[in-house]
Design an enzyme around this catalytic site. Structure first.
Site: not given
Ligand code: NVA
Ligand code: CP
Length: 302
Positions: A103, A130, A133, A221, A261, A289
């Site tokens: 990540r 993502h 997800q 989101d 998500c 997930r």
């Molecule tokens: N769009 C959000 C998703 C978090 C799971 C981010 O990138 O922070």
């Molecule tokens: N939805 C998701 O990816 O959550 P986290 O940021 O908690 O991993």
């Protein structure tokens, strides 16, 4: 040759369908307590350059349930945080581990990591995509509706990594996707152009009502993603009117599904009554997930 999962587009429709089928099988086995150690004795590194709750826990638990060993690595406490090049980290990790989930920020970072790694690499979220997800989201739709195709999907909010990945999914899987994003917060232009080139059924609007009208699946989101915290106030102004509330949900099909998500900012992008309401499937979505990622890991790393 090793295969990576950096974007949904790394897989064909047939391969994505096979992942959903394996997900259902592994979920059923896990629920029945049937051992499914498809990665017995292997080691999977989980690298985080951003915060996480779901991704970290679902990958750690999933790796363990597959009979393998998860290694949680936060960039800040590894040499990555002190500037060790991605390409060096990728080659070193490949000498110890059978697969890597990462990540991070730029999509080009996971791409470089995968280019230098000799083991499969999975994208656990970048600024662009993502994919794990959206696999969980689609699997949740399959569970609830028996299929993902022939349904109308609506995205309300930021044209962010989630929106971009939904666009990929629409192009690869052939369903209609309507996105309502404020001006200046549209999805990635390159992803849109690619999807349109594939003949994706996309509608882009600035009106959330147009996006959700008669839709089967509603998704939103946060307005400020990880790394954009400084823009929170300015974004809150730009996104006024984009909160997924009961009035918007009321325009969708009565049997619609509401996805998020998570983490959610209640009463910003979604109201408490919608996320806690009867159309919300966010807890199944979060659970899934675990199951889809096990299918992805088992497919790539066995
Ligand atoms: N769009 C959000 C998703 C978090 C799971 C981010 O990138 O922070
Ligand atoms: N939805 C998701 O990816 O959550 P986290 O940021 O908690 O991993």
């Amino acid at each position: 040759m090793k295969k990576d999962f950096l974007a949904l587009n790394d897989f064909s429709k047939a391969e994505l369908d096979a992942l959903f089928a394996l997900t259902a099988e592994l979920k059923a086995k896990q629920k029945q307590g049937i051992e499914h150690h498809l990665l017995k004795g292997k080691n999977v590194a989980l690298i985080f350059e951003k915060s996480s709750t779901r991704t970290r826990v679902s990958f750690e638990v999933g790796v363990y349930q597959l009979g393998a060993h998860p290694l949680f690595i936060s960039s800040g406490t590894s040499q990555m945080g002190r500037g060790e090049p991605i390409k060096d980290t990728a080659r070193v990790m490949s000498r110890y581990c059978d697969g890597v989930m990462i990540r991070t920020f730029g999509q080009e970072i996971v791409e470089e990591f995968a280019r230098y790694a000799s083991v499969p690499v999975i994208n656990g979220l970048t600024d662009l995509f993502h994919p794990c997800q959206i696999m969980a989201d689609l699997f949740t739709v399959i569970e609830q509706k028996g299929r993902y195709d022939g349904l109308v999907y609506a995205w309300v909010g930021d044209g962010n990594n989630m929106a971009n990945t939904w666009i990929e999914a629409a192009a690869l899987l052939g369903f209609e996707l309507r996105l309502a994003c404020p001006t200046g917060y549209e999805p990635d232009a390159g992803v849109l152009a690619w999807a349109r080139g594939k003949g994706a059924k996309l509608v882009l609007t600035t009106d959330p009502r147009e996006a959700v009208a008669g839709a089967d699946v509603l998704n939103t989101d946060v307005w400020a993603s990880m790394g954009q915290e400084a823009e929170q106030q300015e974004r809150a102004k730009a996104f006024a009117g984009y909160c997924l509330d009961d009035a918007l949900v009321g325009l969708a099909r009565p049997d619609c599904l509401v996805l998020h998500c998570l983490p959610a900012h209640r009463n910003e992008e979604i109201t408490d009554s919608v996320i806690e309401g009867p159309r919300s499937v966010v807890w199944d979505e979060a659970e899934n997930r675990l199951h889809v990622q096990k299918a992805i890991m088992a497919t790539l790393m066995k």
